[in-house]
Enzyme design. Structure first.
Site, PDB file in Angstrom:
ATOM      1  N   GLU A 241      -1.607   2.299  -3.582  1.00  0.00           N
ATOM      2  CA  GLU A 241      -2.899   1.650  -3.362  1.00  0.00           C
ATOM      3  C   GLU A 241      -3.528   1.425  -4.728  1.00  0.00           C
ATOM      4  OE1 GLU A 241      -5.148   1.834  -0.168  1.00  0.00           O
ATOM      5  OE2 GLU A 241      -3.405   2.161   1.098  1.00  0.00           O
TER       6      GLU A 241
ATOM      7  N   CYS B 137      -3.556  -2.277  -0.498  1.00  0.00           N
ATOM      8  CA  CYS B 137      -2.379  -1.459  -0.204  1.00  0.00           C
ATOM      9  C   CYS B 137      -1.096  -2.189  -0.602  1.00  0.00           C
ATOM     10  CB  CYS B 137      -2.339  -1.086   1.281  1.00  0.00           C
ATOM     11  SG  CYS B 137      -2.281  -2.498   2.401  1.00  0.00           S
TER      12      CYS B 137
END
Length: 361
Positions: free
Chosen positions: A353, A319
């Site tokens: 992401e 992330c």
């Protein structure tokens, strides 16, 4: 995110993210990333709003990043799911009309799913008691939602404190219990794409998978179909509880779930420490050929980095592409990137992401 909403610029913003990821991964000779875009509107399944009072009347409010004093009043949020937008006005009107629901209400949190389930949490600056339950239940029935009341140290649950999500991955449907207040992927559509990419990258294996940071089993469930056995680890008790429920709900029987932090997993697998939470688990019975990691924004700590380097394949969901690149500086010594992807979980923001598959050199 959301205050600078402009679908006309979405493609350009996504192209910028792709370029940034390519630059970060260029030193490691990564292949071209496969880019998974989001729906430009109504993609976010979670939203929370502070209430801002003007002349005694509450309004939903958001704030520009870094400024908690200048409220932007809204009645709809285009990035939020259609279900959230449908609920916003009738919910607030009901709270205005009934003091038992509206008095000292300061925050409203929505959790919805692709399958249509919805849970709303009302947060108060006053204690809640039994008198709140009847009007809250009437509102929940009218809106067709689960409703929770929160005040300092108290949580009133009328029926259940979770929603049920259904995700389709590679033609198979998976059901997930998602707890109020627990972590879930906010962009359900992109999450399905992310799970599909991970499944394809994993391939079919005759050995086992070690998964760190498994959460509620978001990746664990579909990945369990591609390995002989899985040992999945997670520290948060609420996530472990949901993961246990999700494994049972989907009839998954080849996963061993262990409540350990990543550094404790390292200590257990290297024989440094024994853990009572591993009683009944024979670590020697596992033959790990792949390790799957989905760490927090800080990335992998040094001990975990050293651990994962010992496996032939590393499937890494990140992330934070900056900490991914930092980790790759070390992982690149032993492994090479064979697959790469960008998942646009957070349109109209700088967040993204990404995923890489690393295979031993």
């Amino acid at each position: 995110m959301g205050l600078a909403f402009d679908p006309a610029n979405y493609a350009a913003q996504l192209a910028e993210k792709r370029e940034r990821l390519c630059q970060l991964l260029a030193p490691f000779h990564a292949p071209e990333p496969k880019v998974f875009s989001s729906q430009p509107e109504h993609f976010r399944l979670r939203a929370e709003f502070r209430l801002w009072y003007e002349q005694g009347q509450p309004h939903y409010a958001m704030f520009e990043q870094g400024d908690k004093h200048k409220a932007v009043l809204i009645d709809q949020l285009p990035i939020a799911s259609k279900r959230i937008n449908e609920l916003m006005t009738p919910l607030l009107e009901a709270c205005k009309a009934d003091p038992m629901l509206g008095r000292k209400l300061f925050q409203v949190e929505f959790l919805t799913t692709l399958s249509g389930d919805a849970l709303v949490t009302l947060c108060y600056h006053r204690p809640l008691d039994d008198n709140w339950d009847a009007p809250a239940q009437a509102l929940a029935t009218t809106l067709g939602v689960q409703l929770i009341g929160r005040s300092r140290g108290r949580k009133r649950v009328l029926e259940r404190d979770h929603v049920l999500e259904e995700l389709t991955v590679a033609g198979r449907q998976w059901r997930y219990q998602q707890i109020e207040g627990g972590f879930t992927q906010p962009n359900g559509g992109v999450n399905q794409q992310m799970l599909g990419w991970a499944l394809e990258a994993a391939g079919d294996n005759e050995d086992d998978l070690l998964e760190l940071y498994c959460g509620n089993g978001n990746f664990t469930l579909p990945l369990s179909t591609r390995f002989r056995k899985v040992m999945a680890t997670e520290l948060a008790k609420s996530s472990v509880k949901s993961a246990v429920e999700n494994l049972a709900m989907n009839g998954v029987e080849n996963v061993t779930l262990v409540r350990l932090a990543s550094e404790e997993v390292t200590q257990a697998l290297t024989g440094v420490r024994e853990f009572r939470r591993l009683q009944g688990v024979d670590l020697s019975d596992f033959n790990f050929g792949t390790v799957f990691v989905d760490p927090p924004r800080a990335g992998l700590d040094p001990a975990t980095l050293e651990l994962v380097k010992g496996y032939p394949r590393i499937l890494y969901i990140s992330c934070n592409p900056e900490t991914l690149a930092q980790n790759l500086e070390e992982l690149n010594e032993t492994h090479r990137i064979t697959r790469c992807a960008l998942f646009d979980q957070f349109p109209y923001s700088h967040h993204m992401e990404s995923g890489v598959l690393l295979e031993r050199r």
